[in-house]
Motif scaffolding. Structure first.
Motif, PDB file in Angstrom:
ATOM      1  N   ILE A  70       0.860  -1.197   0.000  1.00  0.00           N
ATOM      2  CA  ILE A  70       0.000   0.000   0.000  1.00  0.00           C
ATOM      3  C   ILE A  70       0.886   1.232   0.000  1.00  0.00           C
ATOM      4  O   ILE A  70       1.833   1.334   0.784  1.00  0.00           O
ATOM      5  CB  ILE A  70      -0.878   0.066   1.268  1.00  0.00           C
ATOM      6  N   GLY A  72       0.708   5.378   0.416  1.00  0.00           N
ATOM      7  CA  GLY A  72      -0.014   6.618   0.701  1.00  0.00           C
ATOM      8  C   GLY A  72       0.725   7.765   0.058  1.00  0.00           C
ATOM      9  O   GLY A  72       0.979   7.777  -1.147  1.00  0.00           O
ATOM     10  N   GLY A  73       1.120   8.748   0.875  1.00  0.00           N
ATOM     11  CA  GLY A  73       1.820   9.919   0.350  1.00  0.00           C
ATOM     12  C   GLY A  73       3.315   9.680   0.119  1.00  0.00           C
ATOM     13  O   GLY A  73       4.008  10.554  -0.409  1.00  0.00           O
ATOM     14  N   GLY A  74       3.820   8.523   0.530  1.00  0.00           N
ATOM     15  CA  GLY A  74       5.246   8.220   0.333  1.00  0.00           C
ATOM     16  C   GLY A  74       6.166   9.092   1.184  1.00  0.00           C
ATOM     17  O   GLY A  74       7.330   9.280   0.852  1.00  0.00           O
ATOM     18  N   THR A  75       5.656   9.612   2.308  1.00  0.00           N
ATOM     19  CA  THR A  75       6.498  10.450   3.181  1.00  0.00           C
ATOM     20  C   THR A  75       7.098   9.654   4.347  1.00  0.00           C
ATOM     21  O   THR A  75       7.755  10.230   5.209  1.00  0.00           O
ATOM     22  CB  THR A  75       5.697  11.635   3.774  1.00  0.00           C
ATOM     23  N   GLY A  76       6.848   8.359   4.369  1.00  0.00           N
ATOM     24  CA  GLY A  76       7.341   7.510   5.460  1.00  0.00           C
ATOM     25  C   GLY A  76       8.863   7.539   5.523  1.00  0.00           C
ATOM     26  O   GLY A  76       9.552   7.779   4.526  1.00  0.00           O
ATOM     27  N   GLY A  80       8.387   1.619   4.675  1.00  0.00           N
ATOM     28  CA  GLY A  80       7.182   0.789   4.729  1.00  0.00           C
ATOM     29  C   GLY A  80       6.393   0.728   3.430  1.00  0.00           C
ATOM     30  O   GLY A  80       5.677  -0.237   3.183  1.00  0.00           O
ATOM     31  N   GLY A 135       5.372  16.505  10.292  1.00  0.00           N
ATOM     32  CA  GLY A 135       6.065  17.507   9.495  1.00  0.00           C
ATOM     33  C   GLY A 135       5.764  17.609   8.013  1.00  0.00           C
ATOM     34  O   GLY A 135       5.980  18.656   7.425  1.00  0.00           O
ATOM     35  N   GLN A 140      -0.817  11.193   3.500  1.00  0.00           N
ATOM     36  CA  GLN A 140      -2.264  11.000   3.343  1.00  0.00           C
ATOM     37  C   GLN A 140      -2.885  10.575   4.671  1.00  0.00           C
ATOM     38  O   GLN A 140      -2.208  10.014   5.540  1.00  0.00           O
ATOM     39  CB  GLN A 140      -2.524   9.922   2.284  1.00  0.00           C
ATOM     40  N   GLY A 143      -2.236   6.987   5.510  1.00  0.00           N
ATOM     41  CA  GLY A 143      -0.851   6.771   5.954  1.00  0.00           C
ATOM     42  C   GLY A 143      -0.642   7.286   7.369  1.00  0.00           C
ATOM     43  O   GLY A 143       0.042   6.660   8.184  1.00  0.00           O
ATOM     44  N   ALA A 149       0.745   8.654  13.302  1.00  0.00           N
ATOM     45  CA  ALA A 149       1.731   9.742  13.300  1.00  0.00           C
ATOM     46  C   ALA A 149       1.554  10.648  14.519  1.00  0.00           C
ATOM     47  O   ALA A 149       0.466  10.760  15.087  1.00  0.00           O
ATOM     48  CB  ALA A 149       1.586  10.551  12.010  1.00  0.00           C
ATOM     49  N   GLY A 150       2.649  11.275  14.887  1.00  0.00           N
ATOM     50  CA  GLY A 150       2.623  12.144  16.062  1.00  0.00           C
ATOM     51  C   GLY A 150       2.875  13.581  15.633  1.00  0.00           C
ATOM     52  O   GLY A 150       1.973  14.286  15.225  1.00  0.00           O
ATOM     53  N   GLY A 151       4.138  13.998  15.727  1.00  0.00           N
ATOM     54  CA  GLY A 151       4.468  15.357  15.325  1.00  0.00           C
ATOM     55  C   GLY A 151       4.561  16.278  16.516  1.00  0.00           C
ATOM     56  O   GLY A 151       4.493  15.868  17.676  1.00  0.00           O
ATOM     57  N   ILE A 206      -6.700   0.884   4.697  1.00  0.00           N
ATOM     58  CA  ILE A 206      -7.631   1.885   5.215  1.00  0.00           C
ATOM     59  C   ILE A 206      -8.154   2.682   4.024  1.00  0.00           C
ATOM     60  O   ILE A 206      -7.364   3.214   3.221  1.00  0.00           O
ATOM     61  CB  ILE A 206      -6.923   2.812   6.222  1.00  0.00           C
ATOM     62  N   GLU A 413       7.411   7.102  16.563  1.00  0.00           N
ATOM     63  CA  GLU A 413       6.607   7.798  15.555  1.00  0.00           C
ATOM     64  C   GLU A 413       6.621   7.102  14.199  1.00  0.00           C
ATOM     65  O   GLU A 413       5.586   6.824  13.630  1.00  0.00           O
ATOM     66  CB  GLU A 413       7.161   9.221  15.335  1.00  0.00           C
ATOM     67  N   ASN A 450       1.554  -5.984   2.384  1.00  0.00           N
ATOM     68  CA  ASN A 450       2.784  -5.413   2.944  1.00  0.00           C
ATOM     69  C   ASN A 450       3.691  -6.477   3.572  1.00  0.00           C
ATOM     70  O   ASN A 450       4.158  -6.331   4.715  1.00  0.00           O
ATOM     71  CB  ASN A 450       2.451  -4.338   4.004  1.00  0.00           C
TER      72      ASN A 450
HETATM   73  C1  FAD Z   1       9.836  16.029   6.542  1.00  0.00           C
HETATM   74  C2  FAD Z   1       9.087  14.931   7.264  1.00  0.00           C
HETATM   75  C3  FAD Z   1       8.639  15.163   8.542  1.00  0.00           C
HETATM   76  C4  FAD Z   1       7.944  14.168   9.230  1.00  0.00           C
HETATM   77  N1  FAD Z   1       7.502  14.428  10.478  1.00  0.00           N
HETATM   78  C5  FAD Z   1       6.833  13.488  11.155  1.00  0.00           C
HETATM   79  C6  FAD Z   1       6.383  13.739  12.478  1.00  0.00           C
HETATM   80  O1  FAD Z   1       6.597  14.803  13.022  1.00  0.00           O
HETATM   81  N2  FAD Z   1       5.715  12.762  13.117  1.00  0.00           N
HETATM   82  C7  FAD Z   1       5.448  11.535  12.540  1.00  0.00           C
HETATM   83  O2  FAD Z   1       4.824  10.689  13.169  1.00  0.00           O
HETATM   84  N3  FAD Z   1       5.884  11.272  11.277  1.00  0.00           N
HETATM   85  C8  FAD Z   1       6.557  12.202  10.582  1.00  0.00           C
HETATM   86  N4  FAD Z   1       7.010  11.939   9.319  1.00  0.00           N
HETATM   87  C9  FAD Z   1       6.788  10.592   8.739  1.00  0.00           C
HETATM   88  C10 FAD Z   1       5.557  10.451   7.821  1.00  0.00           C
HETATM   89  O3  FAD Z   1       5.079  11.692   7.368  1.00  0.00           O
HETATM   90  C11 FAD Z   1       4.457   9.722   8.547  1.00  0.00           C
HETATM   91  O4  FAD Z   1       4.903   8.428   8.909  1.00  0.00           O
HETATM   92  C12 FAD Z   1       3.153   9.573   7.746  1.00  0.00           C
HETATM   93  O5  FAD Z   1       2.205   8.978   8.607  1.00  0.00           O
HETATM   94  C13 FAD Z   1       3.281   8.712   6.488  1.00  0.00           C
HETATM   95  O6  FAD Z   1       2.099   8.894   5.708  1.00  0.00           O
HETATM   96  P1  FAD Z   1       2.112   8.610   4.129  1.00  0.00           P
HETATM   97  O7  FAD Z   1       0.723   8.785   3.604  1.00  0.00           O
HETATM   98  O8  FAD Z   1       3.152   9.387   3.459  1.00  0.00           O
HETATM   99  O9  FAD Z   1       2.467   7.051   4.127  1.00  0.00           O
HETATM  100  P2  FAD Z   1       3.490   6.232   3.230  1.00  0.00           P
HETATM  101  O10 FAD Z   1       4.868   6.697   3.403  1.00  0.00           O
HETATM  102  O11 FAD Z   1       2.976   6.134   1.838  1.00  0.00           O
HETATM  103  O12 FAD Z   1       3.334   4.792   3.925  1.00  0.00           O
HETATM  104  C14 FAD Z   1       3.739   4.581   5.242  1.00  0.00           C
HETATM  105  C15 FAD Z   1       3.181   3.229   5.717  1.00  0.00           C
HETATM  106  O13 FAD Z   1       1.763   3.295   5.835  1.00  0.00           O
HETATM  107  C16 FAD Z   1       1.133   2.327   4.993  1.00  0.00           C
HETATM  108  N5  FAD Z   1      -0.072   2.964   4.440  1.00  0.00           N
HETATM  109  C17 FAD Z   1      -0.142   4.111   3.712  1.00  0.00           C
HETATM  110  N6  FAD Z   1      -1.413   4.374   3.399  1.00  0.00           N
HETATM  111  C18 FAD Z   1      -2.174   3.368   3.930  1.00  0.00           C
HETATM  112  C19 FAD Z   1      -3.563   3.068   3.927  1.00  0.00           C
HETATM  113  N7  FAD Z   1      -4.458   3.843   3.307  1.00  0.00           N
HETATM  114  N8  FAD Z   1      -3.978   1.943   4.578  1.00  0.00           N
HETATM  115  C20 FAD Z   1      -3.092   1.126   5.228  1.00  0.00           C
HETATM  116  N9  FAD Z   1      -1.756   1.367   5.238  1.00  0.00           N
HETATM  117  C21 FAD Z   1      -1.312   2.465   4.596  1.00  0.00           C
HETATM  118  C22 FAD Z   1       2.177   2.004   3.929  1.00  0.00           C
HETATM  119  O14 FAD Z   1       1.979   0.740   3.376  1.00  0.00           O
HETATM  120  C23 FAD Z   1       3.462   2.097   4.737  1.00  0.00           C
HETATM  121  O15 FAD Z   1       3.696   0.918   5.455  1.00  0.00           O
HETATM  122  C24 FAD Z   1       7.706  12.912   8.602  1.00  0.00           C
HETATM  123  C25 FAD Z   1       8.157  12.683   7.306  1.00  0.00           C
HETATM  124  C26 FAD Z   1       8.849  13.684   6.645  1.00  0.00           C
HETATM  125  C27 FAD Z   1       9.335  13.412   5.245  1.00  0.00           C
END
Ligand code: FAD
Length: 456
Positions: A70, A72-76, A80, A135, A140, A143, A149-151, A206, A413, A450
């Motif tokens: 899966i 999401g926004g690829g910000t992990g 993952g 951050g 998404q 994700g 996520a915390g922050g 989700i 986090e 996954n």
């Molecule tokens: C600059 C920066 C700052 C950040 N700051 C914080 C912070 O302060 N606190 C914090 O907690 N994180 C932070 N992060 C990490 C990241 O933003 C989080 O982990 C966020 O929750 C990932 O969301 P995403 O949609 O990008 O998920 P993705 O990176 O796409 O995926 C992350 C994981 O979630 C799974 N996933 C994604 N979408 C779904 C879905 N719809 N259903 C089930 N599983 C799914 C994926 O398979 C993967 O395992 C930061 C990242 C960056 C780049």
């Protein structure tokens, strides 16, 4: 492996991509390059437009035993979302509708592919407020929930888990379930919703979220407080938390890090004294309440080693400080071999900071640190000099061991993802991991969702 033709029959021909040059962006996330997992060779990207299409994909993948990753926004930050085995990347980007902003119940109902940025635009145009601010606003909602996520703004209202009231989820077998709802209390059976939150996508996809909102605080202020050394900041943190004032955020940053980030953004960090900073964000129902909280926090910090205190009251000033704080990782990315996210009990933050300094000294490196001091959650940055010397893993494990000795965890986090799996041997409770593997098997008997993420 499922054929692209069968996938096209489910989602339509425009939503299946097989050409490697068109899918490169779906094979990476924001994990530091030095530790980022290598993507598999044979990957198909599919972009479903509904829960029903996701269900059909999961049923097909189960029949043909094809892994589904899966995205999401690829910000992990721990790999993952990276497909490490040949299979399907299922991008959630087309599930991007906000279905309802329910001002009566203080809730928002949205599809999982809505980005934090899009949701905040809608919420911020009302009298409502979504407090957490991980951050990267490109994340998404699905994700954010999957990673719990915390922050920066978790002290007063908590992490994502505290906002989720309901979820729609497609299980790995293709069944669609709804858990929770627009409810503040729900004791009906085992709490599957909280099991799915922070499951890193290994238990289900989700597809829809119901999130709690709060009335927007009328007044806020951001205090910047400088100190001569890192550990001198920590007495103030403990005393603020004990005083009864509950800030929206208490962030810690090293001076070098924050100045580097400000330069990277062509902005100016507004403080020039000291070597270590606390950023304390206060909110309240009116200016008087925030003013009083500010006085209390200032008194405590003055008593406990502060060099200087700056109070930002204008909205733009406060937004600039949060912006610089939020972009530290982006500014440091090219120099970073790994970013850690250890958590220790809040009162032990000063101890772990000293341990990190000690480890840095022993390995002749510097380990810049910033993080959510009020939550006990820190981000030590391991720099590329450690990578050049082949020491990243050794230093990382030393820091993890110290966090665990203090009663902490290796990730507070970002999650386990793929990157933290080799270090799970440090996390001692074998039986707990056995139970987690058992739960995974109940949800996903063929281990197709996954695989290789989150669990040994
Ligand atoms: C600059 C920066 C700052 C950040 N700051 C914080 C912070 O302060 N606190 C914090 O907690 N994180 C932070 N992060 C990490 C990241 O933003 C989080 O982990 C966020 O929750 C990932 O969301 P995403 O949609 O990008 O998920 P993705 O990176 O796409 O995926 C992350 C994981 O979630 C799974 N996933 C994604 N979408 C779904 C879905 N719809 N259903 C089930 N599983 C799914 C994926 O398979 C993967 O395992 C930061 C990242 C960056 C780049």
């Amino acid at each position: 492996m499922v054929s692209s033709e069968k996938l096209r029959k489910i989602v339509g021909k425009d939503w299946v991509i097989t050409k490697r040059e068109q899918i490169e962006n779906y094979l990476v996330d924001e994990t530091a390059l030095a530790v980022r997992p290598k993507p598999a060779d044979n990957v198909i990207v599919v972009k479903p437009g509904s829960s029903q299409e996701i269900s059909a994909i999961m049923k097909l993948a189960n029949i043909e035993k094809t892994p589904v990753f899966i995205r999401g926004g690829g910000t992990g930050l721990c790999g993952g979302a990276i497909p490490t085995i040949d299979g399907i990347v299922m991008s959630m980007e087309r599930l991007d509708k906000i279905e309802e902003l329910d001002e009566e119940n203080l809730m928002i109902v949205a599809e999982a592919g809505v980005t934090l940025e899009s949701m905040l635009k809608v919420v911020d145009s009302t009298r409502l407020f979504f407090p957490p601010h991980p951050g990267d606003e490109g994340a998404q909602l699905g994700g954010l929930v999957a990673c719990n996520a915390g922050g920066a703004r978790a002290i007063k209202y908590g992490v994502l888990r505290n906002y989720v009231r309901g979820l729609e989820v497609v299980l790995p077998t293709g069944d669609i379930i709804s858990v929770g709802g627009k409810l503040l209390k729900n004791n009906q059976g085992l709490d599957l919703m909280h099991l799915l939150i922070s499951s890193e996508g290994i238990l289900g996809v989700i597809t829809k979220v119901i999130l709690r909102l709060y009335p927007r605080p009328v007044s806020s202020a951001t205090l910047l407080i400088s100190y001569e050394t890192r550990c001198k900041t920590m007495d103030s943190v403990a005393k603020i938390l004990q005083s009864g004032v509950i800030p929206l955020a208490i962030e810690y940053v090293d001076r070098d890090l924050i100045e580097t980030t400000a330069r990277y953004l062509n902005m100016k960090w507004p403080m020039t004294t000291g070597q270590a900073y606390l950023i304390v964000i206060l909110t309240g129902a009116n200016d008087d309440e925030v003013y009083l909280q500010g006085e209390q926090v200032s008194d405590i910090c003055e008593k406990y080693n502060a060099v200087d205190i700056l109070v930002a009251e204008r909205r733009e000033e406060q937004a600039e400080i949060l912006k610089i704080r939020s972009e530290i990782y982006s500014a440091m990315k090219d120099k970073t071999a790994d970013i850690l996210d250890i958590t220790v009990p809040p009162a032990s933050v000063g101890v772990i900071m000293d341990k990190i300094d000690e480890i840095a000294g022993r390995f002749s490196t510097t380990i810049p640190v910033y993080g959510h001091a009020g939550d006990g959650n820190l981000h030590p940055h391991l720099l590329d000099d450690l990578q050049d010397r082949g020491l990243v893993r050794q230093v990382k494990r030393e820091i993890y061991r110290e966090a665990i000795i203090l009663g902490g965890v290796i990730t507070g986090e970002h999650g386990v993802g793929v990157v933290r799996i080799p270090e799970l041997d440090l996390c001692p409770d074998r039986k707990a991991w056995d139970l987690m593997r058992g739960i995974k098997h109940v949800f996903d008997p063929n281990n197709i969702l996954n695989p290789g993420v989150g669990l040994l």
